[in-house]
Design a protein around this motif. Structure first.
Motif, PDB file in Angstrom:
ATOM      1  N   CYS A 299      34.926  41.963  35.493  1.00  0.00           N
ATOM      2  CA  CYS A 299      36.609  41.240  35.208  1.00  0.00           C
ATOM      3  C   CYS A 299      35.844  40.591  34.181  1.00  0.00           C
ATOM      4  O   CYS A 299      36.950  40.420  33.218  1.00  0.00           O
ATOM      5  CB  CYS A 299      36.521  40.643  36.335  1.00  0.00           C
ATOM      6  N   HIS A 300      34.699  39.692  33.385  1.00  0.00           N
ATOM      7  CA  HIS A 300      34.521  39.461  32.546  1.00  0.00           C
ATOM      8  C   HIS A 300      33.693  39.820  31.920  1.00  0.00           C
ATOM      9  O   HIS A 300      32.876  40.975  32.100  1.00  0.00           O
ATOM     10  CB  HIS A 300      34.199  37.598  32.825  1.00  0.00           C
ATOM     11  N   PRO A 313      38.681  36.450  31.735  1.00  0.00           N
ATOM     12  CA  PRO A 313      39.465  35.683  29.627  1.00  0.00           C
ATOM     13  C   PRO A 313      37.302  35.941  29.567  1.00  0.00           C
ATOM     14  O   PRO A 313      36.434  36.139  30.344  1.00  0.00           O
ATOM     15  CB  PRO A 313      39.170  34.726  29.828  1.00  0.00           C
ATOM     16  N   LEU A 315      34.012  35.498  28.551  1.00  0.00           N
ATOM     17  CA  LEU A 315      33.410  33.477  28.480  1.00  0.00           C
ATOM     18  C   LEU A 315      32.646  33.715  27.437  1.00  0.00           C
ATOM     19  O   LEU A 315      31.669  32.952  27.808  1.00  0.00           O
ATOM     20  CB  LEU A 315      32.863  34.334  30.078  1.00  0.00           C
ATOM     21  N   LEU A 338      35.567  24.073  34.460  1.00  0.00           N
ATOM     22  CA  LEU A 338      34.112  25.059  35.085  1.00  0.00           C
ATOM     23  C   LEU A 338      33.819  25.281  36.473  1.00  0.00           C
ATOM     24  O   LEU A 338      34.151  26.385  37.471  1.00  0.00           O
ATOM     25  CB  LEU A 338      32.626  25.316  34.530  1.00  0.00           C
ATOM     26  N   LEU A 349      45.758  28.567  35.969  1.00  0.00           N
ATOM     27  CA  LEU A 349      45.382  29.668  35.209  1.00  0.00           C
ATOM     28  C   LEU A 349      45.387  29.519  33.517  1.00  0.00           C
ATOM     29  O   LEU A 349      46.146  29.082  32.720  1.00  0.00           O
ATOM     30  CB  LEU A 349      46.306  30.782  36.120  1.00  0.00           C
TER      31      LEU A 349
HETATM   32  C1  HEC Z   1      38.460  40.449  39.847  1.00  0.00           C
HETATM   33  C2  HEC Z   1      38.106  39.788  38.994  1.00  0.00           C
HETATM   34  C3  HEC Z   1      37.439  38.836  38.898  1.00  0.00           C
HETATM   35  C4  HEC Z   1      35.934  38.493  39.176  1.00  0.00           C
HETATM   36  C5  HEC Z   1      35.709  39.164  40.101  1.00  0.00           C
HETATM   37  C6  HEC Z   1      35.616  36.625  38.440  1.00  0.00           C
HETATM   38  N1  HEC Z   1      37.125  36.454  37.924  1.00  0.00           N
HETATM   39 FE1  HEC Z   1      36.902  34.599  36.527  1.00  0.00          FE
HETATM   40  N2  HEC Z   1      38.558  35.232  35.975  1.00  0.00           N
HETATM   41  C7  HEC Z   1      39.108  36.053  36.652  1.00  0.00           C
HETATM   42  C8  HEC Z   1      40.086  35.583  35.596  1.00  0.00           C
HETATM   43  C9  HEC Z   1      42.191  37.023  36.094  1.00  0.00           C
HETATM   44  C10 HEC Z   1      40.397  34.183  35.109  1.00  0.00           C
HETATM   45  C11 HEC Z   1      41.843  33.768  34.481  1.00  0.00           C
HETATM   46  C12 HEC Z   1      42.858  33.524  35.662  1.00  0.00           C
HETATM   47  C13 HEC Z   1      41.757  32.184  36.298  1.00  0.00           C
HETATM   48  O1  HEC Z   1      41.874  31.055  35.524  1.00  0.00           O
HETATM   49  O2  HEC Z   1      42.064  31.354  37.801  1.00  0.00           O
HETATM   50  C14 HEC Z   1      39.450  34.130  35.465  1.00  0.00           C
HETATM   51  C15 HEC Z   1      38.477  32.987  35.487  1.00  0.00           C
HETATM   52  C16 HEC Z   1      37.633  32.871  35.139  1.00  0.00           C
HETATM   53  C17 HEC Z   1      37.375  31.559  34.340  1.00  0.00           C
HETATM   54  C18 HEC Z   1      37.399  30.331  33.396  1.00  0.00           C
HETATM   55  C19 HEC Z   1      37.902  30.805  32.116  1.00  0.00           C
HETATM   56  C20 HEC Z   1      38.598  30.171  30.895  1.00  0.00           C
HETATM   57  O3  HEC Z   1      38.435  30.735  29.497  1.00  0.00           O
HETATM   58  O4  HEC Z   1      39.173  29.169  31.506  1.00  0.00           O
HETATM   59  C21 HEC Z   1      35.838  31.613  34.491  1.00  0.00           C
HETATM   60  C22 HEC Z   1      35.004  30.038  34.736  1.00  0.00           C
HETATM   61  C23 HEC Z   1      35.433  32.265  35.183  1.00  0.00           C
HETATM   62  N3  HEC Z   1      36.578  33.235  35.353  1.00  0.00           N
HETATM   63  C24 HEC Z   1      34.394  32.727  36.069  1.00  0.00           C
HETATM   64  C25 HEC Z   1      33.680  33.841  37.039  1.00  0.00           C
HETATM   65  C26 HEC Z   1      32.890  33.831  37.478  1.00  0.00           C
HETATM   66  C27 HEC Z   1      31.530  33.119  36.673  1.00  0.00           C
HETATM   67  C28 HEC Z   1      32.697  34.707  38.461  1.00  0.00           C
HETATM   68  C29 HEC Z   1      31.958  35.254  39.233  1.00  0.00           C
HETATM   69  C30 HEC Z   1      31.062  34.205  39.908  1.00  0.00           C
HETATM   70  C31 HEC Z   1      34.220  35.291  38.611  1.00  0.00           C
HETATM   71  N4  HEC Z   1      34.711  34.493  37.689  1.00  0.00           N
HETATM   72  C32 HEC Z   1      34.710  36.521  38.792  1.00  0.00           C
HETATM   73  C33 HEC Z   1      39.192  37.282  37.137  1.00  0.00           C
HETATM   74  C34 HEC Z   1      38.111  37.476  37.939  1.00  0.00           C
END
Ligand code: HEC
Ligand SMILES: [Cu+2]
Length: 405
Positions: A299-300, A313, A315, A338, A349
């Motif tokens: 996803c990232h 987004p 990272l 974080l 979000l």
């Molecule tokens: C199914 C897709 C998905 C997975 C899997 C996922 N994320 Fe995300 N993540 C997102 C989405 C969509 C957002 C933006 C919406 C939100 O803020 O929740 C996000 C937002 C974030 C943010 C905030 C980024 C910012 O710019 O502020 C962080 C940090 C993050 N994810 C870390 C992680 C980490 C670490 C993992 C694994 C442990 C992970 N994500 C797994 C979809 C995913």
């Protein structure tokens, strides 16, 4: 119709034409069946030969039928074209019982032969082999991970169990072994592999084109895929079931080592990351994320780890943003932001994104979104260093306190 067009060839000549056409069509089918596999990926497994042979057999038949149908079409277009000025109807033709019998009987026989042939290939390819290497394959939106069992006896003498991570200790208590995780499937030439497949969300399909295997992952059920690698190399693993927004990014690699020795070198290196975890939480967090233990990569995007997902987004530079725009939007310190964006992702979000991120939690080890606190702290500590300078923007003492340790 003129008298000339009504003239039929004598019976003898007719058979010769039919035999000649048949030979030509089958020859054409062979050409198609020999040329098409040139586009195939490497034959990476013992099974791939059988699958390709079956496919080539079907191509001979399909190719000949294709040429027959297209040939008759082209022939008819030329041969039975209306003469200029001829506006009359064609001759009325009704059913021909013999013809219909023939074109029902021949395909029936072909289908029956294909059923028997492909059933045999399927039975032989899915049969249990001796000395199988068992790997657990997990599909999650939108990443693959593979786990291997390490027996308690493999723990080196200089490592005491009480120094290992709580997750590993819990596993050792439960089953006298623990698992190591990789985002690649490691195998070696000649050793049969059995992959036990589970999904932690919706349906996915585990496809390794080079091994000629494809198997669905079904919620609440374990499915199996078997193959025996015969050719060292790295080949793609693809999700072949539309599973959501990041489906196209759900890819991984299978690494077929040339022999057991090189495979064990990888295995021991990976086990050593558990036996001798880095002291530095940042380094530990990087290692955890790189291992594919969590599905973030699907996803990232994150250049440091080679991630290319686009559902969430980017990272790159997330530490800087946590310290600036996100801190301003949420009133939180970067470590708090974080921390909360992983344990409580839908609370804030990121503009432009929906609530698609799984909510990771430290309480239920049996649940798919389990992320123990020690992993969590290391991951956050690592994300804090994703800045233009590479310096951490976080106060790690404060992080430990917030996360409850
Ligand atoms: C199914 C897709 C998905 C997975 C899997 C996922 N994320 Fe995300 N993540 C997102 C989405 C969509 C957002 C933006 C919406 C939100 O803020 O929740 C996000 C937002 C974030 C943010 C905030 C980024 C910012 O710019 O502020 C962080 C940090 C993050 N994810 C870390 C992680 C980490 C670490 C993992 C694994 C442990 C992970 N994500 C797994 C979809 C995913
Ligand atoms: Cu998928």
């Amino acid at each position: 119709m003129s008298a000339e067009t009504n003239k039929r060839p004598t019976n003898n000549n007719g058979y010769i034409w039919i035999v000649a056409a048949f030979v030509l069509l089958v020859f054409g089918g062979f050409v198609i069946s020999e040329a098409t596999p040139l586009l195939f990926p490497t034959q990476g497994s013992a099974e791939s030969r059988q699958v390709d042979d079956l496919f080539k057999f079907m191509l001979v038949i399909g190719g000949a039928i294709f040429l027959l149908v297209q040939g008759l079409l082209v022939y008819s277009v030329i041969r039975f074209r209306a003469k200029p000025g001829d506006t009359s109807d064609g001759p009325p033709i009704h059913g021909n019982a013999t013809l219909e019998l023939v074109w029902t009987a021949i395909p029936s026989v072909i289908v029956l032969v294909l059923v028997i042939y492909s059933y045999n290939v399927w039975i032989s390819n899915t049969a249990a082999k001796d000395n199988e290497q068992v790997v657990q394959g997990i599909g999650r939106r939108f990443a693959w991970s593979f786990t291997y069992e390490v027996p308690e006896t493999a723990i080196p003498d200089d490592v005491s169990v009480s120094d290992l991570s709580p997750t590993v200790q819990t596993q050792l208590e439960a089953k006298n072994s623990f698992t190591i995780t990789s985002n690649e499937l490691h195998t070696y030439v000649g050793r049969p592999v059995k992959v036990l497949l589970n999904t932690e969300d919706n349906q996915h399909a585990f496809w390794i084109p080079a091994m000629r295997i494809k198997q669905d992952l079904l919620a609440g059920r374990t499915t199996e895929a078997r193959f025996t690698p015969i050719e060292a190399g790295n080949y793609p693993i693809v999700c072949a079931e539309l599973c959501g927004d990041g489906h196209g990014a759900m890819r991984a690699e299978i690494v077929v080592h040339p022999d057991e020795e090189t495979y064990l070198a990888w295995f021991n290196d990976t086990a050593n990351t558990v036996f001798y975890p880095p002291e530095d939480p940042v380094e530990r967090g990087r290692q955890i994320l790189a291992s594919g233990a969590y599905p973030c990569s699907g996803c990232h995007t994150l250049s440091d780890l080679g991630w290319q997902g686009v559902t969430g987004p980017n990272l790159n530079g997330v530490g800087d943003r946590a310290d600036s725009v996100r801190a301003a939007a949420t009133g939180e310190t970067p470590e708090e932001y974080l921390h909360r964006s992983i344990y409580f992702p839908s609370e804030y979000l990121v503009p432009g994104f929906g609530a698609l991120m799984p909510q990771f939690q430290p309480d239920d080890p049996g649940a798919p979104n389990y992320m123990p606190i020690e992993d969590h702290i290391a991951i956050v500590a690592y994300l804090c260093t994703q800045t233009s300078t590479g310096e951490s923007v976080c106060d790690l003492d404060n992080l430990n306190q917030i996360a409850g340790q």
